[in-house]
Scaffold this active site. Sequence first.
Site, PDB file in Angstrom:
ATOM      1  N   LEU A  88       0.934  -1.109   0.107  1.00  0.00           N
ATOM      2  CA  LEU A  88      -0.194   0.072   0.028  1.00  0.00           C
ATOM      3  C   LEU A  88       0.733   1.236   0.053  1.00  0.00           C
ATOM      4  O   LEU A  88       1.911   1.240   0.755  1.00  0.00           O
ATOM      5  CB  LEU A  88      -0.901  -0.019   1.313  1.00  0.00           C
ATOM      6  CG  LEU A  88      -1.992  -0.968   1.155  1.00  0.00           C
ATOM      7  CD1 LEU A  88      -2.860  -1.017   2.606  1.00  0.00           C
ATOM      8  CD2 LEU A  88      -3.052  -0.673   0.202  1.00  0.00           C
ATOM      9  N   HIS A 105      -4.030  -2.436 -12.551  1.00  0.00           N
ATOM     10  CA  HIS A 105      -4.714  -3.689 -11.839  1.00  0.00           C
ATOM     11  C   HIS A 105      -5.151  -4.594 -12.739  1.00  0.00           C
ATOM     12  O   HIS A 105      -5.872  -4.381 -13.850  1.00  0.00           O
ATOM     13  CB  HIS A 105      -5.961  -3.119 -10.911  1.00  0.00           C
ATOM     14  CG  HIS A 105      -6.542  -4.266 -10.014  1.00  0.00           C
ATOM     15  ND1 HIS A 105      -5.810  -4.546  -8.818  1.00  0.00           N
ATOM     16  CD2 HIS A 105      -7.674  -5.241 -10.156  1.00  0.00           C
ATOM     17  CE1 HIS A 105      -6.442  -5.530  -8.316  1.00  0.00           C
ATOM     18  NE2 HIS A 105      -7.351  -5.982  -9.089  1.00  0.00           N
ATOM     19  N   ASP A 146      -7.117  -0.030  -4.162  1.00  0.00           N
ATOM     20  CA  ASP A 146      -8.086  -0.093  -5.573  1.00  0.00           C
ATOM     21  C   ASP A 146      -9.386   0.494  -5.485  1.00  0.00           C
ATOM     22  O   ASP A 146     -10.183  -0.089  -6.386  1.00  0.00           O
ATOM     23  CB  ASP A 146      -8.256  -1.643  -5.654  1.00  0.00           C
ATOM     24  CG  ASP A 146      -6.978  -2.427  -5.736  1.00  0.00           C
ATOM     25  OD1 ASP A 146      -5.875  -1.881  -6.418  1.00  0.00           O
ATOM     26  OD2 ASP A 146      -6.736  -3.712  -5.548  1.00  0.00           O
TER      27      ASP A 146
END
Length: 193
Positions: A88, A105, A146
């Site tokens: 993160l 992603h 995300d």
Amino acid sequence: MKTNIAIFVSGSGTNCENLIRHFCDSSFVNCALVVSNKPDAYALVRAEGLGVPTAVAPKVQLNDPEFMMPLLRQYAIDFIVLAGFLPLVPDFLIDAFPRRIINIHPALLPKYGGKGMWGHHVHEAVKAAGETETGMTVHYVTPVCDSGEIIAQYSVPLLPTDTVDDIAAKEHELEMRHFPEVVEQVLRATFPQ
């Protein structure tokens, strides 16, 4: 003046190399630095082979503003691209680079995102759910994993006979084809010439 980008990576670095090659002759963008949280990431070898400076920032350093901010200032970084970066991003970096950190992603968010959803874990989940398509998402990075605003998505159809490796290969082909273009479009919008 060129826009200096830092590419953050954790793995083999195919997207990283693709970005560096895409911008190698650019009059607008300079791939100024590649940062990895893993000292043995092959992405570092790829970057060094292409003449791009590298730095290693394991978890402790990544989360330390006294380490990260001087490093990014040293290379006059304007923008950060996550290209297969697993940790993160700490809040202080998100605050320092508002809407100037983007991520790729390997799924069509909001499906198959969040903690633990990376690499093969994503493709296994897509297969297990019997999805008829998969794809890639480029999004802004926020403090919630995300969940940032989606910039672009590209999809590819799946066959019932596709294995997890087939799904991964189809999705990766989308990344190779589209990711550099999307990064360039975002940079041109963020830093108009």
